[in-house]
Scaffold this motif. Sequence first.
Motif, PDB file in Angstrom:
ATOM      1  N   ASN A   1      -3.588  11.022  -4.462  1.00  0.00           N
ATOM      2  CA  ASN A   1      -5.041  10.932  -4.694  1.00  0.00           C
ATOM      3  C   ASN A   1      -5.795  11.930  -3.827  1.00  0.00           C
ATOM      4  O   ASN A   1      -6.767  12.558  -4.283  1.00  0.00           O
ATOM      5  CB  ASN A   1      -5.531   9.512  -4.410  1.00  0.00           C
ATOM      6  N   GLN A   2      -5.352  12.094  -2.587  1.00  0.00           N
ATOM      7  CA  GLN A   2      -6.011  13.029  -1.677  1.00  0.00           C
ATOM      8  C   GLN A   2      -5.796  14.475  -2.121  1.00  0.00           C
ATOM      9  O   GLN A   2      -6.706  15.308  -2.037  1.00  0.00           O
ATOM     10  CB  GLN A   2      -5.485  12.832  -0.255  1.00  0.00           C
TER      11      GLN A   2
ATOM     12  N   GLN B   1      -5.323   5.836   6.868  1.00  0.00           N
ATOM     13  CA  GLN B   1      -6.715   5.691   6.450  1.00  0.00           C
ATOM     14  C   GLN B   1      -6.827   4.758   5.245  1.00  0.00           C
ATOM     15  O   GLN B   1      -7.773   3.954   5.154  1.00  0.00           O
ATOM     16  CB  GLN B   1      -7.323   7.052   6.100  1.00  0.00           C
ATOM     17  N   THR B   2      -5.877   4.834   4.341  1.00  0.00           N
ATOM     18  CA  THR B   2      -5.875   3.941   3.189  1.00  0.00           C
ATOM     19  C   THR B   2      -5.675   2.496   3.641  1.00  0.00           C
ATOM     20  O   THR B   2      -6.290   1.565   3.099  1.00  0.00           O
ATOM     21  CB  THR B   2      -4.769   4.350   2.198  1.00  0.00           C
TER      22      THR B   2
ATOM     23  N   ILE C   1       0.868  -1.186   0.000  1.00  0.00           N
ATOM     24  CA  ILE C   1       0.000   0.000   0.000  1.00  0.00           C
ATOM     25  C   ILE C   1       0.896   1.224   0.000  1.00  0.00           C
ATOM     26  O   ILE C   1       1.575   1.516   0.987  1.00  0.00           O
ATOM     27  CB  ILE C   1      -0.942  -0.016   1.211  1.00  0.00           C
TER      28      ILE C   1
ATOM     29  N   ALA D   1      -1.453   7.177  -2.260  1.00  0.00           N
ATOM     30  CA  ALA D   1      -2.564   7.586  -1.389  1.00  0.00           C
ATOM     31  C   ALA D   1      -2.571   9.097  -1.196  1.00  0.00           C
ATOM     32  O   ALA D   1      -3.632   9.740  -1.252  1.00  0.00           O
ATOM     33  CB  ALA D   1      -2.444   6.885  -0.036  1.00  0.00           C
TER      34      ALA D   1
ATOM     35  N   ILE E   1      -3.094  10.063   6.105  1.00  0.00           N
ATOM     36  CA  ILE E   1      -3.630   9.636   4.808  1.00  0.00           C
ATOM     37  C   ILE E   1      -3.311   8.165   4.552  1.00  0.00           C
ATOM     38  O   ILE E   1      -4.174   7.376   4.150  1.00  0.00           O
ATOM     39  CB  ILE E   1      -3.060  10.517   3.676  1.00  0.00           C
ATOM     40  N   HIS E   2      -2.070   7.785   4.800  1.00  0.00           N
ATOM     41  CA  HIS E   2      -1.646   6.398   4.590  1.00  0.00           C
ATOM     42  C   HIS E   2      -2.389   5.459   5.531  1.00  0.00           C
ATOM     43  O   HIS E   2      -2.865   4.381   5.115  1.00  0.00           O
ATOM     44  CB  HIS E   2      -0.133   6.297   4.819  1.00  0.00           C
TER      45      HIS E   2
ATOM     46  N   ASP F   1      -8.959   1.278   5.085  1.00  0.00           N
ATOM     47  CA  ASP F   1      -9.899   0.919   4.009  1.00  0.00           C
ATOM     48  C   ASP F   1      -9.580  -0.450   3.434  1.00  0.00           C
ATOM     49  O   ASP F   1     -10.484  -1.231   3.101  1.00  0.00           O
ATOM     50  CB  ASP F   1      -9.841   1.989   2.900  1.00  0.00           C
ATOM     51  N   TYR F   2      -8.283  -0.746   3.302  1.00  0.00           N
ATOM     52  CA  TYR F   2      -7.898  -2.085   2.819  1.00  0.00           C
ATOM     53  C   TYR F   2      -8.293  -3.169   3.815  1.00  0.00           C
ATOM     54  O   TYR F   2      -8.848  -4.218   3.425  1.00  0.00           O
ATOM     55  CB  TYR F   2      -6.387  -2.138   2.567  1.00  0.00           C
TER      56      TYR F   2
END
Length: 226
Positions: A106-107, A218-219, A98, A103, A215-216, A222-223
């Motif tokens: 994208n944000q 949260q990504t 990831i 990430a 940010i990382h 989500d995974y």
Amino acid sequence: MRKIGLVGGISWASTQDYYRLINEGVNQKLGGLESAECIIYSLNFGELQRVGWKNSFELLLQACRSLQKSGAEAIAFCANTAHLFVEAIQKHIDLPIIHIVTATANQIVKQGVTKVALLGTSFTMEMDFYREKLEEKGLTVLIPEAQNTRDLMQRIIKDELGKGLVIGESKQKFVAISEALIEKGAEGIIFGCTEIPLMLNQGDFSVPVFDTTKIHSQTIVDYIVS
């Protein structure tokens, strides 16, 4: 729930933030007493510094292989600079990685920002691996032009923040460096080192900041729950 493998210890101070943010994020999504199922391989930051980032491929690869053998279903590096070797490591392991820069990019695009200031270690700011991924998303990336400024940032990150030390004078220097980049047109600021949020936050700036640790994390959340 998917099991995540974290390569941490680079440094321990930011790795504990990852652990907290990931577990809080999973609990917010699933409720009750739910938390993340994760495995942390915490590297010795001193050993990594002795060999140097450019020679740290084997250390990072062995950490990933250990996580894969332990049953992780994906891997995340808890440090921006460690992503220097992501593409090379991906060729040696069967798990998805990831990516922190993907990430973050994208944000930034989602918020409509096109020109960003990148703060980080000298490796992150100077080498292509980070900036190129941002530029692929159409972003313009600014870094401090003076070598002595980048060296100063490297020293603060390594010798202070890497030990969990937050010194007011150093914070003022980072703010001044950031403000100079804003004057040059930066519409947002990337905290491109996972230790920087220990010292700076959105309240220190008039433009949006992009906290790569949050940010990382949260990504990763989500995974885990996908």
